[in-house]
Write a protein that holds these residues in place. Sequence first.
Motif, PDB file in Angstrom:
ATOM      1  N   HIS A  87       0.817  -1.196   0.000  1.00  0.00           N
ATOM      2  CA  HIS A  87       0.000   0.000   0.000  1.00  0.00           C
ATOM      3  C   HIS A  87       0.855   1.250   0.000  1.00  0.00           C
ATOM      4  O   HIS A  87       0.492   2.270  -0.590  1.00  0.00           O
ATOM      5  N   PHE A 130       1.908   1.686  -3.613  1.00  0.00           N
ATOM      6  CA  PHE A 130       0.792   2.083  -4.472  1.00  0.00           C
ATOM      7  C   PHE A 130       0.440   3.560  -4.303  1.00  0.00           C
ATOM      8  O   PHE A 130       0.115   4.247  -5.272  1.00  0.00           O
ATOM      9  N   ASN A 131       0.492   4.023  -3.059  1.00  0.00           N
ATOM     10  CA  ASN A 131       0.109   5.414  -2.808  1.00  0.00           C
ATOM     11  C   ASN A 131       1.180   6.409  -3.229  1.00  0.00           C
ATOM     12  O   ASN A 131       0.976   7.613  -3.137  1.00  0.00           O
ATOM     13  N   SER A 177      -6.032   3.438  -4.275  1.00  0.00           N
ATOM     14  CA  SER A 177      -4.872   4.302  -4.007  1.00  0.00           C
ATOM     15  C   SER A 177      -5.240   5.774  -4.145  1.00  0.00           C
ATOM     16  O   SER A 177      -6.263   6.140  -4.731  1.00  0.00           O
ATOM     17  N   LYS A 178      -4.346   6.621  -3.629  1.00  0.00           N
ATOM     18  CA  LYS A 178      -4.592   8.062  -3.590  1.00  0.00           C
ATOM     19  C   LYS A 178      -4.701   8.666  -4.997  1.00  0.00           C
ATOM     20  O   LYS A 178      -5.369   9.688  -5.180  1.00  0.00           O
TER      21      LYS A 178
END
Length: 963
Positions: A281, A284-285, A305-306
């Motif tokens: 994570h 991904f962000n 994700s963001k």
Amino acid sequence: MKLFKKKRNHQTGKIIAINPDYDYLLEQPLHLSFIENHPSPVIILNTDGEVVAYNQQIIAFSKLHPDRIPKYLEQFSDPTFIHHFRRCAADKRPQQFKSFIHDHTQEKLHVEIMLIPIMFSDAFVGAFGVYRDLSELDAIQATVHDQEINLNESEKLANVGSCKYLISTDEYIWSDNAYRILGIHPAQYPNFTFEQFMAFVHPEDAPALQHSLIEAVDSQKEVAVQYRIIRPDGAHRSISGQLVFHMDKRGEPSRMFAILQDITDREFLKSDAQNKESHSHIIFNNLDVCIWSMDVAQNKITFCSKACEGIYQIPVSAFLANPLMWKEAIHPDDIDLVERNQRILERGEILNHEYRIIVGYDKEIKWVRDHIIPTVDENGQLVQLDGIVQDITKQKLSDNQLAHIANHDQLTKLLNRNALNQDMERWIGTQTSFGICMLDLDGFKRINDSLGHEIGDQLLAACAIRLEHVSRGMGYAYRVGGDEFALLFPTKEFEEELHERMEHIITRLQEAFQLQDYQLFISASIGVCFYPNDGDTVDELLKKADQAMYRAKNTGKNTYQIYAQAADIDAFKTYTLERDLRKALDRHELYLEYQPKVDAFTKRIVGMEALVRWRHDEWGIISPQEFITIAEQSDLILKIDEYVFKKAVEQLSSWIKAGIPLKPVAINMSAKHFYRSALAEKVSAMLKRYEVPAPLIIIEITETSLLGHESNVLKELNKLMELGITFSLDDYGTGYSSLNYLKQFRFHSLKIDRSLIADMLDEKNEMLVKSIIQVAHCLNMKVIAEGVEVKGQFDILKKMKCDVIQGFFFSKPVSAEEVEAQLKNTFLTPKSLKVKPGIERRKYFRVDLPEPIPATMTIHTVDEKPVVVGSSTIMLENIGLAGLCFRTPLKLPVNNKVIYLFHWVMLGESVSALGQLVWTSEGNEYHNYGVEFRMVESHRKKLYALLTAFMRRHAVDIPEDGI
């Protein structure tokens, strides 16, 4: 290393040639296909490393106008390039290297270059240079590197480390921060294993950690762990983390992923959620693509994700709350496409598609690429979706710009030939009936040559505006090259008003163009054909539209013709000659003949003229009167003239070495040579190379070719005269016939045009010829009469004191061997012009017709291939059972590859017959031809009955042996 020769660019399809002398590098279909279809910029180099051609991708790559490309390519010749090119030539193997070049803004571009040798019969004849822009790759690598740095920094800030274990290779991959948490340096443990890691775990916590590992494997779920470690310096640290085992398709563990977080100092932790956030994570962000996962059974987004917020301009929380929110953003025109594509996922297949979305308050339209990976259970049911959404709006805009460049003409902004071919293919594919007009500007070359390319380009652009205006609401306008345009229109709507539309186009183009200080007038010749009536392929339709256009030109220009077998034999011949002329030099189909010039009073040979001939495979021997005009329409005339000059000088050199008594040779030369510099230098070098004295060369130049370029021509003439070369004014009596030219240019002789000689028995023409001779003698010029065919013409010219005679009266143009024999004899005696065919030993009789019968003739087949062409009118002189004789102004080949179809009416009955030409007798205006029939015996019997009835009616004796 000189990179290229400065020659005018010309296009061949998708390839632009800087130096067409090296077109042979593209003769192999594989080579041609490679450079045309390669997605990267490609250049072609000769053995000297000179760039001789390049593909269209160079233009898109450089973002420059095609005229600036040759200068742009100079920078490619840096020392690194030269070194690798020489290696490529020496080793005959590809060379790959990296270098830097500047783009159109002078910024440095990082490129990878592949030099691929071109081999013919194991010989190195050149190389392809393929360029790949590494700038985008460098940027991506830099981004990845930055993300890795950011990840390491994030791990350091959160005091988090990670480990990935690949079971198949027994390989452990530890992050830098994992080593820092353990208090060791990566160099100390280059192959840090799990067993070594367990040595750092507190002995009291080791059993529980091993149990958690087993639980993670069995449950195939993420397992939280907490344990202590003892660093080499004796320090104790508390670690919190997660263990995840990933399984392969067989259900066996394939890799393990572990998170280590130092929770000894709680002040570095922000929340419990951060304690449990997985390493994936974090990655991904930090990416600019939206990564998401969905539990299909629960219809729940499990991760987003963001980057989704930036792409969709919607908070991540909204996606987590409403899994179908992404569908609400799809552009209405793309909804059906997206829903159809979604069905692919139900079959367990990966989906990769592109569509538009509408986002934000300002309703911004974006393009996204959506890559979705489905997961199905053992029953084939879809259980999970994992996807990546990427914003590709900038890429799409760039692709659209490139597509626009590829399909539009840069000068006129009209669609180009590539777009025309694509549109025709699409309409043919949908079986849409349509018409295609090929339009050629009449007289554009004259304006372009006399006023310059800048005015010529402005005229083309102005014509394009008018064409686009008149075609609006009817179809589409294209510029297909040079001064040639095309119109494409659906016939269903406009077939009835086609004639009115064509007349409107012709009328609009005739209106004056005001460009700078010039008021220009131009016209157009248009050819029209239709799909599917006239053909069912792009090439066939374009060919037939061209044929109709050439017919429009041959019927006086400034008109249009519709193809429907509209092209007669003469137009068909003109079309094929224009098509094949460019290949004639390469195929060695051109050769020279020589026609003597004879002193009118002594009958002594005083010179000769070198005349180029073309031995065409289908049309036989073609005289210069038929193809030089075609060559004059392009710079091909320069190559032909250079060929004639070189061959004539070579022949003179051969005669000098053989001791043949020589006379000057006259060579026709287009005035185009005089518009360019260094003509005198080239001629001087040629004469020195073959050791031929300059006084043996006479250059003939026509009066009309001087117009508008007098100063340039005079400058080059003076240079050539200083070498000892003399000049003759050719075709005098046609065109302007300006006395000013006779005074301004120091011509050694003047040649009276054959058209005046042919009509000299007319009293007015006789007086005109006499006046020309008197004026020339007053200016101290010799007079040559060309085209003298009969004794009456000769006698009048001799009485007028014409100096030199040239024509069939003394000799037709002959081979070098024949003229050599004439030179040895010194004198020529007049010969009979009417050479009849040899005695025919006919198996069947022929009937001499009391009066010529009109008939039609068309080409049936060429080399056994059917030809669709209109008919031409001829006059039959005699008819027999084996063949016939006819008269026509057409010049036709005596060639058994060409089969003609003849049709005439006799005694009210229609007669048709196939045949081939077997002999010819050429005249001044008309030519006689003998035909041998290709006829079955039953048809011959019918013809016999008709001929005998004809002879009875006209009281002609019937042969006793009959048939």
